[in-house]
Design an enzyme around this catalytic site. Structure first.
Site, PDB file in Angstrom:
ATOM      1  CE  LYS A 115      -4.135   1.907   1.721  1.00 17.34           C
ATOM      2  NZ  LYS A 115      -3.792   2.918   2.955  1.00 17.34           N
ATOM      3  CE  LYS A 292      -5.731  -3.745  -5.290  1.00 17.05           C
ATOM      4  NZ  LYS A 292      -4.862  -3.103  -6.276  1.00 17.05           N
ATOM      5  CB  CYS A 410      19.925  32.249  22.248  1.00 20.70           C
ATOM      6  SG  CYS A 410      20.905  31.473  21.466  1.00 20.70           S
TER       7      CYS A 410
HETATM    8  S1  IVH Z   1      -6.698  -0.671  -4.815  1.00 17.50           S
HETATM    9  C1  IVH Z   1     -10.769  -0.144  -6.295  1.00 17.50           C
HETATM   10  N1  IVH Z   1      -4.007  -1.014  -4.273  1.00 17.50           N
HETATM   11  O1  IVH Z   1      -4.930   3.412  -0.748  1.00 17.50           O
HETATM   12  C2  IVH Z   1      -9.436  -0.071  -5.836  1.00 17.50           C
HETATM   13  N2  IVH Z   1      -4.888   1.209  -3.452  1.00 17.50           N
HETATM   14  O2  IVH Z   1      -8.499   4.032   0.282  1.00 17.50           O
HETATM   15  C3  IVH Z   1      -8.998   0.857  -4.677  1.00 17.50           C
HETATM   16  N3  IVH Z   1      -3.325   2.710  -2.383  1.00 17.50           N
HETATM   17  O3  IVH Z   1      -5.920   6.324  -1.829  1.00 17.50           O
HETATM   18  C4  IVH Z   1      -7.584   1.040  -4.554  1.00 17.50           C
HETATM   19  N4  IVH Z   1      -1.598   1.404  -2.846  1.00 17.50           N
HETATM   20  O4  IVH Z   1      -4.728   5.157  -3.756  1.00 17.50           O
HETATM   21  C5  IVH Z   1      -5.298   0.024  -3.948  1.00 17.50           C
HETATM   22  N5  IVH Z   1      -1.790  -1.396  -4.107  1.00 17.50           N
HETATM   23  C6  IVH Z   1      -2.700  -0.708  -3.872  1.00 17.50           C
HETATM   24  C7  IVH Z   1      -2.944   0.649  -3.156  1.00 17.50           C
HETATM   25  C8  IVH Z   1      -3.716   1.391  -2.909  1.00 17.50           C
HETATM   26  C9  IVH Z   1      -2.075   2.387  -2.303  1.00 17.50           C
HETATM   27  C10 IVH Z   1      -4.230   3.727  -1.833  1.00 17.50           C
HETATM   28  C11 IVH Z   1      -5.182   4.163  -2.897  1.00 17.50           C
HETATM   29  C12 IVH Z   1      -6.463   4.933  -1.943  1.00 17.50           C
HETATM   30  C13 IVH Z   1      -6.087   4.291  -0.616  1.00 17.50           C
HETATM   31  C14 IVH Z   1      -7.216   3.226  -0.162  1.00 17.50           C
END
Ligand code: IVH
Length: 670
Positions: A115, A292, A410
């Site tokens: 993330k 996912k 200071c």
């Molecule tokens: S998937 C529908 N994958 O995390 C798909 N998000 O609230 C939704 N983010 O600001 C997002 N890394 O930009 C996905 N590998 C990743 C991610 C990711 C960062 C961010 C995304 C969003 C927040 C999720």
């Protein structure tokens, strides 16, 4: 070359440059040197400028930026931009798997990803070309930041191959590389500017900057994590991600374990544990792991809520936080006299390093935390260079601890501190004898971008200050070799080098002398602007606040700091001593150079009889003007030649920008 040949050459260069961009930024394996790349790019820019009819908004030349966006257009997302629900523990993650297993009873495969901690972006492509990039905004509408996103080299402007759908959208995250963030802050410190708090906010702030060439200069990067298309690219998420790699997108590399399939919760935890331990070795920040469901049909069956998909979830890493005791608060005095309070802690292990000190930023921060010496405090390591204190463990508070009193004087020179209205930091006003300010200022004066005094380093400056041999930078010019020799570890040769270096610095141009003075808010660029505008120190000293404000990019804060500096008698004397020493106090006039075009933003368009385009550009710079790529409301002047495109002309006319021909230009600089 005939027009057809020119067009062919342009297309060939664009293709070549896109390939090299891809090899460098996406595959991380450059084929040609940076120098050769620049040569090709310059060749393309020249041909494009001379032949505006072959312009292409997705040409690799757009990577360098130059476009100014005044207001970012708010545009509806074709597919809503959802966020992820978060989990914070393994139990919560197990619950998620159990919950969705009820809705999809057959076996499920998962994809685990990092993330990335940056800003979400949705980029649409049409017929293989970059169409538009939108921020997340409120999820249904986002801001069009295309010009800025185009400067990010790992994002393709033209796709490779031909297997992509006619239209699709790709989502991903734009973030700032840690190395670039560090460098950016270092250069801000050098310019006396406030540093940025963390890479995430800096990345999203950068994406909303109006000048895309400023965006191009910051190290933004991206990874793409989802593809939307009417015609499916593959039947699952993982294969789609691998597929888009063939089209030139930067995807998380499976071989580095940035993305990995998982069959069950144990394999998911393996991935999480691996990155929980190793995330600090990454060149960018992550704040968790995204899990996912891989199969698209299963994703569809699970569907989404109004806010987030049910087929994905994030596992947030615990902010790396520890609790330890605050032993005392000390204060650092910066080169400009700014005071930074520092928490001195009972040493504690945090994210692999022992932490003894943490930043407290300023007095307000301490007050907000209601911090008291002896408290147990929580310390967190974020993107910041040093860790910060995030809170107090009140359960361990001893009620006898007195309320914290911020320093009044200071710590270095005992001068009473001041705090200007609206400013967060306290300052020590004693620029003349406060030791860190004295040696800090001299170190700034001798630094590479200022007087660049060879042979003289920070340590020697401190030795000289401590030995009472120099009190300010003008004293450098009175130093003798005999005075240097008794210093610790000073050999004959190094002493001579220092003396020679000081002597040589008398040739350094006026704008760098001005920068070297270390006036607050007067960085390299500001110093250059002021020097070129006023030309001599004499005129600069006489300039009123109003006059300073008329100079391009000089605002109230800079102008005030400038006049304040020169209103102090001691500073006037300091300048006089520099004048007597023989430093450059005026802009050197070169043959054929003037300030006739001072501060003007000029676009050249078409081809010319008298000059080549390069000559014309050089002349603009020599006479104080600035070459800009495209016409905008900020353009002051267009030098139009043969073949200026009709749309450019119309835009210029609509904006009321003055258009002149090459003869009028020649008169202007005569
Ligand atoms: S998937 C529908 N994958 O995390 C798909 N998000 O609230 C939704 N983010 O600001 C997002 N890394 O930009 C996905 N590998 C990743 C991610 C990711 C960062 C961010 C995304 C969003 C927040 C999720």
């Amino acid at each position: 070359m005939t027009k057809v040949e020119i067009q062919e050459k342009i297309l060939k260069l664009r293709l070549e440059l896109s390939e090299h961009n891809h090899s460098y930024y996406v595959l991380d394996s450059p084929v040609i040197s940076d120098y050769d790349f620049d040569l090709l790019l310059r060749e393309l820019q020249e041909l494009e400028n001379a032949n505006p009819e072959f312009a292409d908004p997705n040409s690799p030349s757009k990577r360098v930026g130059g476009e100014i966006t005044k207001n970012f257009e708010n545009v509806a997302h074709k597919y809503p931009m959802l966020s992820l629900s978060n989990t914070y523990s393994k139990e919560e993650l197990e619950d998620f798997i159990k919950r969705i297993s009820k809705m999809v009873p057959e076996e499920m495969e998962f994809v685990c990803e990092l993330k990335y901690d940056g800003a979400a972006i949705g980029i649409s492509y049409k017929n293989g070309a970059f169409e538009r990039a939108l921020t997340r905004g409120d999820g249904s509408k986002g801001d069009d930041i295309s010009a800025n996103v185009k400067t990010i080299s790992s994002i393709p402007l033209k796709l490779k191959g031909d297997s992509f759908p006619d239209e699709f959208e790709i989502r991903g995250e734009i973030f700032m590389l840690l190395e670039g963030f560090k460098k950016l802050n270092e250069s801000r410190i050098e310019e006396g500017l406030e540093t940025f708090a963390n890479p995430r906010n800096t990345a999203s702030g950068t994406l909303k900057m109006q000048d895309s060439s400023a965006v191009a200069s910051r190290s933004l990067d991206s990874f793409l994590y989802y593809v939307f298309s009417e015609n499916e690219i593959a039947d699952n998420h993982y294969d789609s991600i691998l597929k888009v790699k063939d089209w030139g997108f930067k995807i998380p590399p499976p071989e580095k374990r940035y993305i990995q399939k998982a069959k069950n919760i144990d394999e998911i935890f393996d991935f999480i544990n691996y990155w929980d331990e190793n995330r600090h070795k990454l060149p960018f920040e992550i704040d968790g792991i995204v899990i996912k469901v891989n199969d698209y049909i299963q994703q569809q069956r699970l569907g989404s809520t109004a806010k987030s998909p049910r087929w994905a979830i994030s596992y947030q890493f615990k902010a790396e936080e520890v609790s330890t005791q605050l032993e005392k608060v000390s204060y650092q005095v910066g080169r400009t006299g700014a005071i930074t309070p520092v928490a001195n802690l009972d040493p504690v292990l945090l994210a692999g390093t022992t932490v003894k000190r943490a930043s407290l930023h300023n007095a307000d921060q301490i007050e907000k935390l209601d911090l008291r010496v002896g408290d147990f405090v929580f310390v967190e390591k974020g993107g910041e260079i040093i860790p910060k204190v995030t809170g107090v463990d009140l359960s361990k508070r001893n009620p006898d601890f007195p309320i914290f009193q911020y320093a009044e004087t200071c710590p270095e020179c005992e001068t009473p501190l001041i705090r200007k209205e609206g400013e967060a930091k306290h300052y020590c006003p004693n620029t003349k004898t406060c030791p860190p300010q004295v040696s800090g200022l001299i170190q700034h004066f001798i630094s590479r971008k200022a007087m660049d005094i060879e042979g003289l380093g920070g340590e020697t400056v401190e030795l000289l200050v401590n030995a009472g041999l120099i009190k300010d930078y003008s004293d450098l010019y009175r130093l003798t070799k005999e005075e240097l020799l008794p210093l610790d570890r000073m050999a004959e040769k190094s002493a001579q080098n220092i003396i020679d270096g000081i002597e040589k610095s008398k040739e350094i141009p006026f704008q760098r002398v001005l920068f070297g003075l270390g006036i607050r808010y007067v960085g390299e660029t500001v110093a250059k602007k002021l020097a070129l505008h006023f030309e001599t120190m004499e005129r600069l000293l006489e300039a009123s606040l109003e006059e300073l404000l008329t100079v391009d990019e000089i605002g109230q804060r800079i102008a005030e700091s400038f006049t304040e500096f020169f209103s102090v008698e001691e500073n006037k004397q300091l300048i006089n001593r520099l004048i007597d020493a023989g430093l450059q106090m005026e802009v050197l006039k070169q043959e054929g150079v003037s300030s006739a075009l001072e501060g003007l933003k000029i676009v050249i368009s078409g081809s010319f009889e008298k000059y080549s385009r390069t000559e014309l550009k050089d002349l603009i710079e020599k006479h104080g003007g600035k070459n800009t790529g495209s016409v905008s409301a900020k353009t002051d002047l267009i030098v139009a030649g043969e073949g200026m495109g009709p749309s450019k002309r119309k835009k210029a006319e609509d904006l009321g920008v003055k258009i002149i021909d090459e003869n009028q230009f020649a008169e202007m600089i005569a």
